[in-house]
Enzyme design. Structure first.
Site, PDB file in Angstrom:
ATOM      1  N   TYR A  53     -36.534 -45.301  34.799  1.00  8.72           N
ATOM      2  CA  TYR A  53     -36.827 -44.135  33.968  1.00  8.72           C
ATOM      3  C   TYR A  53     -35.916 -44.146  32.740  1.00  8.72           C
ATOM      4  O   TYR A  53     -34.699 -43.977  32.856  1.00  8.72           O
ATOM      5  CB  TYR A  53     -36.624 -42.829  34.737  1.00  8.72           C
ATOM      6  CG  TYR A  53     -37.482 -42.665  35.967  1.00  8.72           C
ATOM      7  CD1 TYR A  53     -38.676 -43.354  36.120  1.00  8.72           C
ATOM      8  CD2 TYR A  53     -37.093 -41.803  36.983  1.00  8.72           C
ATOM      9  CE1 TYR A  53     -39.461 -43.189  37.260  1.00  8.72           C
ATOM     10  CE2 TYR A  53     -37.871 -41.630  38.119  1.00  8.72           C
ATOM     11  CZ  TYR A  53     -39.057 -42.329  38.255  1.00  8.72           C
ATOM     12  OH  TYR A  53     -39.820 -42.156  39.388  1.00  8.72           O
ATOM     13  N   THR A 212     -50.929 -27.000  37.229  1.00  8.04           N
ATOM     14  CA  THR A 212     -50.290 -25.740  36.823  1.00  8.04           C
ATOM     15  C   THR A 212     -51.254 -24.863  36.043  1.00  8.04           C
ATOM     16  O   THR A 212     -51.018 -23.665  35.873  1.00  8.04           O
ATOM     17  CB  THR A 212     -49.059 -25.996  35.938  1.00  8.04           C
ATOM     18  OG1 THR A 212     -49.493 -26.568  34.688  1.00  8.04           O
ATOM     19  CG2 THR A 212     -48.076 -26.942  36.615  1.00  8.04           C
TER      20      THR A 212
END
Length: 332
Positions: A53, A212
């Site tokens: 990452y 979401t």
């Protein structure tokens, strides 16, 4: 509290830290560190990262957090991964190495970036098809004996690989994509985890933010693949996106009836699917921490779970979760 390691239980909701370094828009280290500390104060104890990452940046960020924790380091479960290294010319071209020498080299580098003497949970991020999983896990077992890691995990592997690895050394956790939107592992993997008493850590439990209800068609159309990984994913493109947005509308309607947010409902459904399941929704911002953590308090009855299962039946999802080039490295 769910038992993730043999000697440590943590809340079922942890924090995925990847987006603090790349893939989901602009990054801000100061803001991310504030979010990490706020998460700790709210009760988060499980923090997940990887050496790939941000090409090490995310581990360095967590390393700053760990250093600031001081004596509270033992309060958290720190998880990281190795095995993927990045093509310098194409950040989405993922190269894999699970050889014994690379295992040792990667662990030493992660320990340094994370400012810790021991990694609580160390994952094989992707299986190296050119290296027997037995060799990779055997090298990790040596790291356990040396006190450099406490437990071994795998990510996105097949049932066969999981069994072979567990025969070499007990596997503490499997981390794979799992959400209402991605249910591939239910038939083939969940029964094995149950049988072998292995925890499941669900990454992208909110469908990369899609569940979401905050992701719009305009948002994706304006996103750059260079800054927002979602612009590359089949499920966020064209007619697939239109179809999938209809599913989210249904999720929103049910969440209103149950007096919770769509995100909380999606997480609560997941937590009903397996006794020792952990979710690691990611966020860079403090404002989303409380809502995600509170999903543990949302209780769903069998009827609500069944309804969500029908709405998000695998055949109702439009598009693959990854492009083919990335999918070929998963579940092997």
């Amino acid at each position: 509290m769910n038992r993730l390691l043999a000697n440590k239980s943590v809340p079922a909701v942890g924090l995925g830290c990847m987006g603090m370094s790349e893939f989901y828009g602009e990054t801000d280290d100061a803001q991310s560190l504030e979010t990490l500390h706020a998460a700790l104060e709210q009760g988060y104890r499980h923090f997940d990262t990887s050496d790939m990452y941000g090409r090490g940046h995310n581990e360095e960020l967590l390393g700053k957090f760990v250093k600031q924790l001081g004596s509270r380091r033992d309060d958290i479960l720190l998880a990281t991964k190795f095995g993927i290294y990045r093509d310098p010319n194409d950040k989405y071209n993922l190269l894999i190495d699970g050889s014994r020498d690379y295992v040792k080299k990667a662990c030493e580098a992660s320990l340094k970036r994370l400012n810790t003497e021991c990694i609580d949970l160390y994952y094989v991020h992707r299986r190296d098809p050119n290296t027997p999983i037995e060799e990779t896990v055997s090298a990790m077992a040596e790291l356990v004996q040396e006190g450099k890691i406490k437990a071994i995990g795998l990510s996105e592997v097949s049932a066969d690989t999981l069994r072979k690895a567990h025969a070499v050394h007990p596997i503490a956790a499997l981390q794979s994509e799992y959400s209402l939107w991605s249910r591939d592992l239910e038939d083939s993997i969940l029964p094995i985890l149950q049988n072998l008493n292995i925890a499941l850590v669900a990454y992208s439990p909110l469908g990369r933010g899609f569940l979401t209800g905050a992701i719009t068609k305009q948002h994706i159309e304006q996103a750059s693949a260079e800054n927002d990984f979602r612009a590359k994913l089949p499920r966020f493109q064209g007619e697939n996106l239109d179809s999938n947005l209809q599913l989210v509308r249904a999720l929103e309607e049910l969440s209103q009836e149950l007096n919770c947010t769509p995100a909380q409902l999606a997480l609560a459904w997941l937590l009903e699917q397996y006794e020792n399941l952990h979710v690691i929704p990611g966020t860079k911002r403090i404002k989303y921490l409380e809502g995600n953590f509170a999903a543990q308090q949302v209780k769903l009855d069998a009827a609500a779970c069944a309804m969500l299962g029908r709405i998000f039946a695998p055949q109702a999802i439009a598009g693959k979760r990854y492009p083919d080039a990335i999918l070929k490295g998963t579940n092997i």
